[in-house]
Motif scaffolding. Structure first.
Motif, PDB file in Angstrom:
ATOM      1  N   GLY A  69       0.810  -1.214  -0.106  1.00 29.56           N
ATOM      2  CA  GLY A  69       0.069   0.181   0.016  1.00 29.56           C
ATOM      3  C   GLY A  69       0.738   1.241   0.064  1.00 29.56           C
ATOM      4  N   THR A  70       2.026   1.135  -0.861  1.00 32.35           N
ATOM      5  CA  THR A  70       2.962   2.363  -0.853  1.00 32.35           C
ATOM      6  C   THR A  70       1.968   3.779  -0.937  1.00 32.35           C
ATOM      7  N   SER A  71       2.201   4.638  -0.387  1.00 30.65           N
ATOM      8  CA  SER A  71       1.698   5.969  -0.455  1.00 30.65           C
ATOM      9  C   SER A  71       2.426   6.929  -0.267  1.00 30.65           C
ATOM     10  N   LEU A  72       2.094   8.273  -0.712  1.00 32.53           N
ATOM     11  CA  LEU A  72       2.683   9.644  -0.555  1.00 32.53           C
ATOM     12  C   LEU A  72       1.743  10.517   0.512  1.00 32.53           C
ATOM     13  N   ILE A  73       2.433  11.345   1.376  1.00 27.76           N
ATOM     14  CA  ILE A  73       1.628  11.999   2.188  1.00 27.76           C
ATOM     15  C   ILE A  73       1.947  13.336   1.981  1.00 27.76           C
ATOM     16  N   ASP A  74       1.022  14.197   1.498  1.00 32.25           N
ATOM     17  CA  ASP A  74       1.421  15.524   1.323  1.00 32.25           C
ATOM     18  C   ASP A  74       1.043  16.465   2.547  1.00 32.25           C
ATOM     19  N   PRO A  75       2.044  17.029   3.288  1.00 25.23           N
ATOM     20  CA  PRO A  75       1.814  17.603   4.402  1.00 25.23           C
ATOM     21  C   PRO A  75       1.421  19.081   4.282  1.00 25.23           C
ATOM     22  N   VAL A  76       1.428  19.661   3.124  1.00 27.81           N
ATOM     23  CA  VAL A  76       0.958  21.149   2.615  1.00 27.81           C
ATOM     24  C   VAL A  76      -0.385  20.957   2.538  1.00 27.81           C
ATOM     25  N   ASN A  77      -1.005  20.086   1.695  1.00 23.07           N
ATOM     26  CA  ASN A  77      -2.422  20.132   1.196  1.00 23.07           C
ATOM     27  C   ASN A  77      -3.166  18.905   1.935  1.00 23.07           C
ATOM     28  N   LEU A  78      -2.555  18.458   2.993  1.00 25.71           N
ATOM     29  CA  LEU A  78      -3.199  17.080   3.673  1.00 25.71           C
ATOM     30  C   LEU A  78      -3.701  16.194   2.975  1.00 25.71           C
ATOM     31  N   LYS A  79      -3.050  15.515   2.024  1.00 28.25           N
ATOM     32  CA  LYS A  79      -3.626  14.600   1.044  1.00 28.25           C
ATOM     33  C   LYS A  79      -2.589  13.440   1.169  1.00 28.25           C
ATOM     34  N   ARG A  80      -3.431  12.147   0.754  1.00 24.07           N
ATOM     35  CA  ARG A  80      -2.633  10.884   0.474  1.00 24.07           C
ATOM     36  C   ARG A  80      -2.669  10.522  -0.844  1.00 24.07           C
ATOM     37  N   TYR A  81      -1.433  10.335  -1.457  1.00 33.76           N
ATOM     38  CA  TYR A  81      -1.657  10.152  -2.792  1.00 33.76           C
ATOM     39  C   TYR A  81      -1.190   8.361  -3.044  1.00 33.76           C
ATOM     40  N   VAL A  82      -1.971   7.698  -3.810  1.00 32.87           N
ATOM     41  CA  VAL A  82      -1.851   6.408  -3.798  1.00 32.87           C
ATOM     42  C   VAL A  82      -1.511   6.068  -5.445  1.00 32.87           C
ATOM     43  N   VAL A  83      -0.944   4.949  -5.606  1.00 33.24           N
ATOM     44  CA  VAL A  83      -0.359   4.391  -7.027  1.00 33.24           C
ATOM     45  C   VAL A  83      -1.553   4.563  -7.883  1.00 33.24           C
ATOM     46  N   VAL A  84      -1.077   5.173  -9.057  1.00 31.61           N
ATOM     47  CA  VAL A  84      -1.984   5.507 -10.147  1.00 31.61           C
ATOM     48  C   VAL A  84      -2.104   4.278 -10.988  1.00 31.61           C
ATOM     49  N   SER A  85      -3.147   3.884 -11.820  1.00 30.95           N
ATOM     50  CA  SER A  85      -3.448   2.953 -12.265  1.00 30.95           C
ATOM     51  C   SER A  85      -3.385   3.018 -13.933  1.00 30.95           C
ATOM     52  N   ASP A  86      -3.087   2.146 -14.838  1.00 26.33           N
ATOM     53  CA  ASP A  86      -3.241   2.231 -16.370  1.00 26.33           C
ATOM     54  C   ASP A  86      -4.732   2.133 -16.637  1.00 26.33           C
ATOM     55  N   SER A  87      -4.910   2.199 -18.082  1.00 23.11           N
ATOM     56  CA  SER A  87      -6.239   2.132 -18.594  1.00 23.11           C
ATOM     57  C   SER A  87      -6.732   0.811 -18.408  1.00 23.11           C
ATOM     58  N   ASN A  88      -6.251  -0.176 -18.082  1.00 24.20           N
ATOM     59  CA  ASN A  88      -6.509  -1.467 -17.732  1.00 24.20           C
ATOM     60  C   ASN A  88      -7.064  -1.590 -16.319  1.00 24.20           C
ATOM     61  N   GLY A  89      -6.665  -0.597 -15.455  1.00 23.72           N
ATOM     62  CA  GLY A  89      -6.767  -0.644 -14.118  1.00 23.72           C
ATOM     63  C   GLY A  89      -5.659  -1.260 -13.367  1.00 23.72           C
ATOM     64  N   LYS A  90      -4.657  -1.599 -13.963  1.00 25.13           N
ATOM     65  CA  LYS A  90      -3.438  -2.057 -13.294  1.00 25.13           C
ATOM     66  C   LYS A  90      -2.607  -1.130 -12.650  1.00 25.13           C
ATOM     67  N   PRO A  91      -2.157  -1.020 -11.469  1.00 21.81           N
ATOM     68  CA  PRO A  91      -1.450  -0.172 -10.838  1.00 21.81           C
ATOM     69  C   PRO A  91       0.161   0.122 -11.427  1.00 21.81           C
ATOM     70  N   LEU A  92       0.497   0.994 -11.691  1.00 26.46           N
ATOM     71  CA  LEU A  92       1.849   1.430 -12.153  1.00 26.46           C
ATOM     72  C   LEU A  92       3.087   1.593 -11.140  1.00 26.46           C
TER      73      LEU A  92
END
Length: 197
Positions: free
Chosen positions: A126-149
């Motif tokens: 579940g690797t993710s990025l946490i944005d301390p400025v905008n208080l957001k969590r970013y998750v891995v994006v997926s391609d057009s087939n729904g597979k995580p990059l």
């Protein structure tokens, strides 16, 4: 009138983009991707501050010095540990690529060719990025087939006491975000990892 014998620069750029995309595909994408859950168990201590550890310019391919690193217990077996090193968070256009190197250290008799999934106690990272400025969590994006990059954390293995690079692609944070926190599995959060642009 003779035709030029060389390809224009834009053809080379297009070929390079295709080669890069194929390289990403070969690293393995999986349906076992990131999670947007906030429920990561955070360890008691923080590894290190990325800005304090970086001595030289990190390399996205993992060839330079790590931005931040640490050694943590692994649930794969008693006495096992894993070295985790972040080699860069590189934003390019609307995407950002995180490069992480895992080096497992498993006592004799244990799994000699583990994957990050098992190093994390049989759980997706579940690797993710946490944005301390905008208080957001970013998750891995997926391609057009729904597979995580990302490099697959189940099918990609790392030999015991050997290092293996893994890649995760996210939406790039806004320009005003200069550093992000990185959460990987159940291990402590890496704080203040610089965003390269």
């Amino acid at each position: 009138m003779t035709r030029p014998t060389h390809r224009p620069t834009y053809h080379r750029a297009a070929l390079a983009a295709v080669a890069l995309a194929l390289t990403g595909a070969l690293t393995g994408c999986s349906v076992f991707g990131g999670s947007d859950s906030e429920g990561h168990g955070q360890a008691k201590s923080v590894v290190a501050e990325g800005a304090d550890v970086a001595k030289g310019k990190p390399s996205v391919d993992g060839a330079g010095k790590p931005v931040v690193q640490g050694t943590f217990p692994s649930a794969i077996s008693s006495g096992a540990t894993v070295d985790i090193a972040i080699f860069g968070l590189k934003a390019r256009g609307k995407l950002a690529t995180l490069t992480v190197r895992y080096t497992p250290h498993i006592p004799p008799g244990g799994d000699g060719n583990p994957n990050p999934y098992n190093l994390n106690g049989g759980n997706n990272l579940g690797t993710s990025l946490i944005d301390p400025v905008n208080l957001k969590r970013y998750v891995v994006v997926s391609d057009s087939n729904g597979k995580p990059l990302q490099t697959d954390d189940i099918f990609a293995h790392v030999a015991n006491n050997q290092a293996g690079n893994f890649y995760y692609t996210f939406a790039a944070p806004p320009e005003n975000v200069k550093a992000m926190d990185v959460q990987i599995g159940s291990w402590p959060t890496f704080r203040n990892v610089p965003v390269e642009r």
